[in-house]
Design an enzyme around this catalytic site. Structure first.
Site, mmCIF file in Angstrom:
data_model
loop_
_atom_site.group_PDB
_atom_site.id
_atom_site.type_symbol
_atom_site.label_atom_id
_atom_site.label_comp_id
_atom_site.label_asym_id
_atom_site.label_seq_id
_atom_site.Cartn_x
_atom_site.Cartn_y
_atom_site.Cartn_z
ATOM 1 N N GLY A 27 0.834 -1.198 0.000
ATOM 2 C CA GLY A 27 0.000 0.000 0.000
ATOM 3 C C GLY A 27 0.866 1.244 0.000
ATOM 4 N N CYS A 70 5.646 -0.300 7.602
ATOM 5 C CA CYS A 70 5.345 0.956 6.897
ATOM 6 C C CYS A 70 6.564 1.362 6.076
ATOM 7 C CB CYS A 70 5.006 2.049 7.911
ATOM 8 S SG CYS A 70 4.567 3.627 7.157
ATOM 9 N N GLU A 90 -3.548 2.908 5.690
ATOM 10 C CA GLU A 90 -3.366 3.984 4.681
ATOM 11 C C GLU A 90 -4.280 5.172 4.969
ATOM 12 O OE1 GLU A 90 -0.826 3.637 3.031
ATOM 13 O OE2 GLU A 90 -0.567 1.469 3.163
HETATM 14 O O1 K1U Z 1 1.753 2.459 4.151
HETATM 15 C C1 K1U Z 1 2.758 1.827 3.875
HETATM 16 O O2 K1U Z 1 3.848 2.257 4.180
HETATM 17 C C2 K1U Z 1 2.659 0.503 3.170
HETATM 18 C C3 K1U Z 1 2.636 -0.674 4.129
HETATM 19 C C4 K1U Z 1 1.224 -1.206 4.209
HETATM 20 C C5 K1U Z 1 0.947 -2.165 5.332
HETATM 21 C C6 K1U Z 1 1.646 -3.340 5.491
HETATM 22 C C7 K1U Z 1 1.338 -4.213 6.517
HETATM 23 C C8 K1U Z 1 0.314 -3.921 7.370
HETATM 24 C C9 K1U Z 1 -0.369 -2.731 7.209
HETATM 25 C C10 K1U Z 1 -0.054 -1.861 6.193
HETATM 26 C C11 K1U Z 1 3.573 -1.715 3.570
HETATM 27 O O3 K1U Z 1 3.396 -2.226 2.521
HETATM 28 S S1 K1U Z 1 4.928 -2.082 4.524
HETATM 29 C C12 K1U Z 1 5.705 -3.373 3.599
HETATM 30 C C13 K1U Z 1 5.598 -4.616 4.319
HETATM 31 O O4 K1U Z 1 6.240 -4.721 5.304
HETATM 32 C C14 K1U Z 1 4.680 -5.696 3.953
HETATM 33 C C15 K1U Z 1 4.636 -6.161 2.674
HETATM 34 C C16 K1U Z 1 3.804 -7.235 2.368
HETATM 35 C C17 K1U Z 1 2.998 -7.808 3.363
HETATM 36 C C18 K1U Z 1 3.051 -7.316 4.641
HETATM 37 C C19 K1U Z 1 3.919 -6.276 4.944
HETATM 38 ZN ZN ZN Z 2 2.544 3.309 6.178
#
Ligand code: K1U
Ligand code: ZN
Length: 169
Positions: A46, A92, A135
């Site tokens: 996201g 995040c 988000e």
């Molecule tokens: O907002 C952001 O920074 C994106 C975030 C979204 C998110 C991940 C996990 C739980 C809630 C919200 C990320 O994508 S962090 C990347 C990451 O660690 C991840 C990637 C794939 C699955 C789970 C986590």
């Molecule tokens: Zn975030």
């Protein structure tokens, strides 16, 4: 398309409250394309416009295994939340390397526009519900570490500032 720089906690710009998108025009479509490219490049699921210093109510998400199911959410409003909540591990892209538990609603329904400006009712549970709530917090200037204890948050802040100083060398 272009890769956009992602703001890192504790950048104060991450606390900006985003304004509604007025029209899904060529400028917004170009921002959507750049945000999707940036999210895929950073291996996130996201990204909120706030994180790329664009303070409009726009989110992109893709929780699919093949990274081929982009979801564009514009001007989201929560219309229903489940009674049940759950503690989920979150990460995040604005707080790299930090993962911790946050309690979120198990399921939500939101009204939003898609990337073509059409109004949609999105019913989400599981990882999608967690990601949308994470988000949407970004759009109101909230970073997930603000749910953690002041001691943990302070430790994370110091770790991020140290990493930024080392990167600047
Ligand atoms: O907002 C952001 O920074 C994106 C975030 C979204 C998110 C991940 C996990 C739980 C809630 C919200 C990320 O994508 S962090 C990347 C990451 O660690 C991840 C990637 C794939 C699955 C789970 C986590
Ligand atoms: Zn975030």
């Amino acid at each position: 398309m272009a890769l956009l720089p992602i703001l890192c906690f504790p950048d104060p710009k991450l606390h900006t409250v985003a304004r509604p998108v007025i029209a899904v025009d060529a400028r917004i479509k170009s921002l959507i394309a750049d945000m999707l490219e940036t999210m895929y490049d950073a291996k996130g699921i996201g990204l909120a416009a706030t994180q790329v210093d664009a303070h409009e109510r726009l989110i992109v998400i893709d929780i699919s295994e093949e990274h081929d199911e982009p979801l564009v959410i514009i001007n989201p409003e929560v219309v229903w939340t489940s009674a049940e909540t759950h503690l989920n591990e979150e990460g995040c892209l604005s707080v790299p390397g930090v993962y911790d538990g946050v309690t979120r609603f198990d399921a939500i329904k939101i009204n939003a526009m898609d990337g073509e400006g059409k109004t949609r009712l999105i019913e989400a549970d599981g990882l999608l519900a967690v990601c949308i709530q994470h988000e949407m917090d970004h759009l109101t200037g909230k970073v997930f570490v603000e749910y953690l204890s002041p001691m943990k948050r302070d430790r994370i802040k110091k770790k991020m500032l140290k990493a930024l100083r080392e990167d600047a060398r």
